[in-house]
Design a protein around this motif. Structure first.
Motif, PDB file in Angstrom:
ATOM      1  N   SER A  31     -10.132  -8.315  10.541  1.00 20.85           N
ATOM      2  CA  SER A  31     -11.039  -9.387  10.982  1.00 20.85           C
ATOM      3  C   SER A  31     -10.579 -10.011  12.299  1.00 20.85           C
ATOM      4  O   SER A  31     -11.378 -10.627  13.002  1.00 20.85           O
ATOM      5  N   SER A  32      -9.295  -9.841  12.649  1.00 25.32           N
ATOM      6  CA  SER A  32      -8.822 -10.349  13.939  1.00 25.32           C
ATOM      7  C   SER A  32      -9.050  -9.331  15.055  1.00 25.32           C
ATOM      8  O   SER A  32      -8.661  -9.567  16.198  1.00 25.32           O
ATOM      9  N   GLY A  33      -9.598  -8.197  14.716  1.00 23.72           N
ATOM     10  CA  GLY A  33      -9.842  -7.169  15.728  1.00 23.72           C
ATOM     11  C   GLY A  33      -8.654  -6.260  15.958  1.00 23.72           C
ATOM     12  O   GLY A  33      -8.701  -5.364  16.809  1.00 23.72           O
ATOM     13  N   GLU A  34      -7.573  -6.455  15.188  1.00 23.11           N
ATOM     14  CA  GLU A  34      -6.390  -5.602  15.356  1.00 23.11           C
ATOM     15  C   GLU A  34      -6.616  -4.250  14.673  1.00 23.11           C
ATOM     16  O   GLU A  34      -7.230  -4.179  13.597  1.00 23.11           O
ATOM     17  N   MET A  35      -6.053  -3.218  15.285  1.00 22.35           N
ATOM     18  CA  MET A  35      -6.112  -1.918  14.625  1.00 22.35           C
ATOM     19  C   MET A  35      -5.153  -1.907  13.433  1.00 22.35           C
ATOM     20  O   MET A  35      -4.026  -2.400  13.530  1.00 22.35           O
ATOM     21  N   VAL A  36      -5.605  -1.358  12.313  1.00 18.88           N
ATOM     22  CA  VAL A  36      -4.741  -1.219  11.140  1.00 18.88           C
ATOM     23  C   VAL A  36      -4.663   0.272  10.804  1.00 18.88           C
ATOM     24  O   VAL A  36      -5.694   0.919  10.607  1.00 18.88           O
ATOM     25  N   ILE A  37      -3.448   0.791  10.802  1.00 19.12           N
ATOM     26  CA  ILE A  37      -3.239   2.201  10.463  1.00 19.12           C
ATOM     27  C   ILE A  37      -3.028   2.297   8.950  1.00 19.12           C
ATOM     28  O   ILE A  37      -2.248   1.530   8.370  1.00 19.12           O
ATOM     29  N   VAL A  38      -3.707   3.248   8.321  1.00 14.65           N
ATOM     30  CA  VAL A  38      -3.652   3.374   6.857  1.00 14.65           C
ATOM     31  C   VAL A  38      -3.064   4.739   6.494  1.00 14.65           C
ATOM     32  O   VAL A  38      -3.481   5.758   7.050  1.00 14.65           O
ATOM     33  N   PHE A  39      -2.113   4.722   5.587  1.00 14.70           N
ATOM     34  CA  PHE A  39      -1.540   5.970   5.096  1.00 14.70           C
ATOM     35  C   PHE A  39      -2.008   6.221   3.668  1.00 14.70           C
ATOM     36  O   PHE A  39      -2.200   5.278   2.897  1.00 14.70           O
ATOM     37  N   ASP A  40      -2.137   7.493   3.343  1.00 13.04           N
ATOM     38  CA  ASP A  40      -2.462   7.840   1.957  1.00 13.04           C
ATOM     39  C   ASP A  40      -1.266   7.582   1.065  1.00 13.04           C
ATOM     40  O   ASP A  40      -0.123   7.532   1.546  1.00 13.04           O
ATOM     41  N   GLU A  41      -1.550   7.493  -0.212  1.00 18.97           N
ATOM     42  CA  GLU A  41      -0.473   7.386  -1.186  1.00 18.97           C
ATOM     43  C   GLU A  41       0.429   8.616  -1.032  1.00 18.97           C
ATOM     44  O   GLU A  41      -0.078   9.727  -0.835  1.00 18.97           O
ATOM     45  N   TYR A  42       1.714   8.431  -1.064  1.00 22.03           N
ATOM     46  CA  TYR A  42       2.713   9.515  -0.968  1.00 22.03           C
ATOM     47  C   TYR A  42       2.861  10.087   0.447  1.00 22.03           C
ATOM     48  O   TYR A  42       3.632  11.005   0.662  1.00 22.03           O
ATOM     49  N   GLU A  43       2.119   9.556   1.411  1.00 18.49           N
ATOM     50  CA  GLU A  43       2.221  10.130   2.759  1.00 18.49           C
ATOM     51  C   GLU A  43       3.515   9.694   3.451  1.00 18.49           C
ATOM     52  O   GLU A  43       4.164  10.495   4.124  1.00 18.49           O
ATOM     53  N   VAL A  44       3.865   8.421   3.278  1.00 14.91           N
ATOM     54  CA  VAL A  44       5.075   7.918   3.945  1.00 14.91           C
ATOM     55  C   VAL A  44       5.998   7.154   3.002  1.00 14.91           C
ATOM     56  O   VAL A  44       7.003   6.593   3.440  1.00 14.91           O
ATOM     57  N   ALA A  45       5.644   7.114   1.725  1.00 17.37           N
ATOM     58  CA  ALA A  45       6.415   6.288   0.783  1.00 17.37           C
ATOM     59  C   ALA A  45       6.191   6.784  -0.632  1.00 17.37           C
ATOM     60  O   ALA A  45       5.213   7.487  -0.894  1.00 17.37           O
ATOM     61  N   PRO A  46       7.076   6.407  -1.551  1.00 24.46           N
ATOM     62  CA  PRO A  46       6.858   6.761  -2.956  1.00 24.46           C
ATOM     63  C   PRO A  46       5.545   6.157  -3.476  1.00 24.46           C
ATOM     64  O   PRO A  46       5.044   5.181  -2.909  1.00 24.46           O
ATOM     65  N   GLY A  47       5.043   6.743  -4.544  1.00 27.21           N
ATOM     66  CA  GLY A  47       3.741   6.347  -5.063  1.00 27.21           C
ATOM     67  C   GLY A  47       3.594   4.865  -5.372  1.00 27.21           C
ATOM     68  O   GLY A  47       2.510   4.295  -5.201  1.00 27.21           O
ATOM     69  N   TYR A  48       4.672   4.219  -5.799  1.00 29.69           N
ATOM     70  CA  TYR A  48       4.531   2.819  -6.202  1.00 29.69           C
ATOM     71  C   TYR A  48       4.246   1.912  -5.008  1.00 29.69           C
ATOM     72  O   TYR A  48       3.866   0.749  -5.183  1.00 29.69           O
ATOM     73  N   MET A  49       4.412   2.426  -3.790  1.00 28.09           N
ATOM     74  CA  MET A  49       4.113   1.626  -2.594  1.00 28.09           C
ATOM     75  C   MET A  49       2.615   1.638  -2.273  1.00 28.09           C
ATOM     76  O   MET A  49       2.170   0.993  -1.317  1.00 28.09           O
ATOM     77  N   GLY A  50       1.853   2.393  -3.040  1.00 28.71           N
ATOM     78  CA  GLY A  50       0.406   2.408  -2.830  1.00 28.71           C
ATOM     79  C   GLY A  50       0.025   3.098  -1.528  1.00 28.71           C
ATOM     80  O   GLY A  50       0.606   4.115  -1.159  1.00 28.71           O
ATOM     81  N   THR A  51      -1.000   2.561  -0.865  1.00 25.51           N
ATOM     82  CA  THR A  51      -1.468   3.143   0.397  1.00 25.51           C
ATOM     83  C   THR A  51      -1.053   2.186   1.524  1.00 25.51           C
ATOM     84  O   THR A  51      -1.777   1.251   1.846  1.00 25.51           O
TER      85      THR A  51
END
Lengths: 289, 168
Positions: free
Chosen positions: A254-274
């Motif tokens: 909402s502030s116009g900032e870009m937000v990068i989103v990773f899939d589950e398990y892409e950069v962290a263990p599953g419990y870290m979510g997305t």
């Protein structure tokens, strides 16, 4: 201690603990999701649960046949008002099924706007969701009453203003363990084109710039909160986060900032979510959107 | 490669019980154990070409699983080493005093570091040397942990037997 040692070995053999049924389901899921050809994990649909990317490749134009399911047209007109330049998104199909062991609830969106961009998005959404639902049905048949499966497909209009449109497709899958996957679609309304991350930048420098910033954020977050974990120094080097990809999921907050989103398990263990990382120095203003 | 996948899947299916027991012995939570095993299977498959001797799949996979499980445990509890984890509170609630405590009931009452060696030694029947490779600890440390585990298990099982026979 020798006789006690023998006793322990005997007891371990005689009283080997039972494995929970859910555990076998989880093992079977990951095994069925392994690609035929061993390779790096795909950048999209990364979770080793039910669906893998290679399924997309084998997707034929076959008509989805779902006996026992009830596809229907559900016009969610009440949800999204038609407002001048705003893009209408409707639920074009609604699949629901539930029995004691399996549950499916899928709302398939359609971007209701003329032009190639909407047609391309709708086509992609259709293929993707049909593949996932077909796989769900296969799993449902093969698992029968020996385990549970769950699939929910939903969507959200993240941004829709004079200049920009973002649709987020959300897939939740559960069986043994659960997974969440998102896919973001963007339309630049000034050109009517579909936009991927790489389309926003003139050269490839953005990859290193954004990736370095995210890496710093990951390390800072882990230092601040020991409960957090990202793969930055794993002994399995392939797993360590190195760079974002040119088609990495993103949206503007909402502030116009870009937000990068990773899939589950892409950069962290599953419990870290997305995991999501706002990039404060890349905004809609700075990009001229 | 297709043959590799079939071979790998068949082997993993055979090893299911061992995978569960090891991961659960570290994490003591079924959901986490499922997650850890899925993660470990995926990692193993991705790195299958680094496994030189196919006969060593079991210890190799268990080593990966041990690392994944410990990683999850550490992030759950903070950056403590396994030896520093506090003892799990010992509760008799899950054991009916009128029935003999099973070995697994007793194992569950051990500290995580002891549970893992016990599972690998008694349930999976690995040698001390093999366990030291799987757990990345010195053989002496394995022996020490086994020795302490035996003492604790003996106390737990003897007490349980005494209760059963009324000799408290």
């Amino acid at each position: 201690m020798n006789s006690f040692d023998r006793k322990l070995r005997r007891l371990a053999k005689e009283e080997y603990p039972e494995i929970p049924g859910k555990f076998s389901d989880a093992v079977n899921q990951v095994l069925s999701a392994l690609p035929e050809q061993k390779r790096r994990r795909p950048s999209f649909w990364r979770k080793p649960a039910l669906i893998t990317l290679q399924v997309f490749a084998v997707l034929a134009a076959a008509i989805l046949i779902l006996p026992n399911l009830s596809p229907g047209i559900a016009h969610a007109l009440g949800d999204i008002p038609i407002l001048g330049d705003f893009i209408r998104v409707i639920t074009i199909r609604n699949y629901s099924y539930e029995d004691e062991y399996h549950k499916l609830d899928a709302q398939i969106p359609s971007v209701d706007m003329g032009g190639d961009a909407a047609a391309e998005i709708n086509d992609d959404v259709d293929k993707l969701t049909e593949t996932i639902i077909s796989k769900f049905q296969e799993d449902m048949t093969s698992i029968g009453d020996s385990g549970h499966t769950y699939l929910s497909i939903d969507y959200e209009v993240v941004t829709d203003d004079q200049d920009w449109f973002t649709l987020k497709l959300q897939v939740y899958q559960g069986s043994g363990s659960s997974s969440v996957t998102y896919k973001y679609y963007h339309i630049d309304k000034s050109t009517g084109n579909i936009i991927e991350l790489s389309d926003l930048f003139e050269n490839d420098d953005y990859i290193d710039t954004i990736s370095s910033y995210i890496l710093e954020q990951m390390i800072a977050e882990m230092e601040e909160d020991p409960q957090k974990s990202y793969w930055v120094d794993s002994q399995y080097e392939d797993w360590n986060f190195s760079t974002i990809s040119p088609d990495q999921n993103f949206y503007f907050n909402s502030s116009g900032e870009m937000v990068i989103v990773f899939d589950e398990y892409e950069v962290a263990p599953g419990y870290m979510g997305t995991p999501e990382f706002a990039i404060p120095f890349i905004t809609r203003d700075s990009l001229g959107i | 490669m297709g043959d590799d996948k079939e071979w790998f899947c068949n082997k993993v299916e055979e090893l299911q019980r061992s995978l569960y027991l090891l991961s659960y012995s570290i994490l003591r939570n079924n959901e986490d154990a499922c997650d850890a095993v899925q993660e470990a299977i995926w990692r193993a498959y991705e790195n299958l070409d680094t496994l030189r001797d196919q006969d060593k799949l079991k210890p190799w996979l268990l080593k990966i699983l041990s690392n994944v499980s410990l990683g999850m445990l550490r992030s759950r509890r903070g950056e403590l080493s396994l030896d520093e984890f506090p003892d799990e509170p010992v509760s008799d609630a899950s054991v009916d005093i009128n029935t003999r405590m099973s070995l697994w009931d007793a194992v569950e009452k051990l500290d995580p570091a002891y549970r893992e060696v016990v599972v690998l030694y008694y349930y999976e029947q690995f040698s001390v040397k093999e366990i030291s490779r799987i757990m990345d600890i010195r053989p002496d440390t394995v022996k020490k942990r086994l020795s302490r585990s035996r003492e604790k298990l003996k106390n737990l099982l003897d007490n349980s037997r005494d209760k059963e026979t009324g000799n408290i």
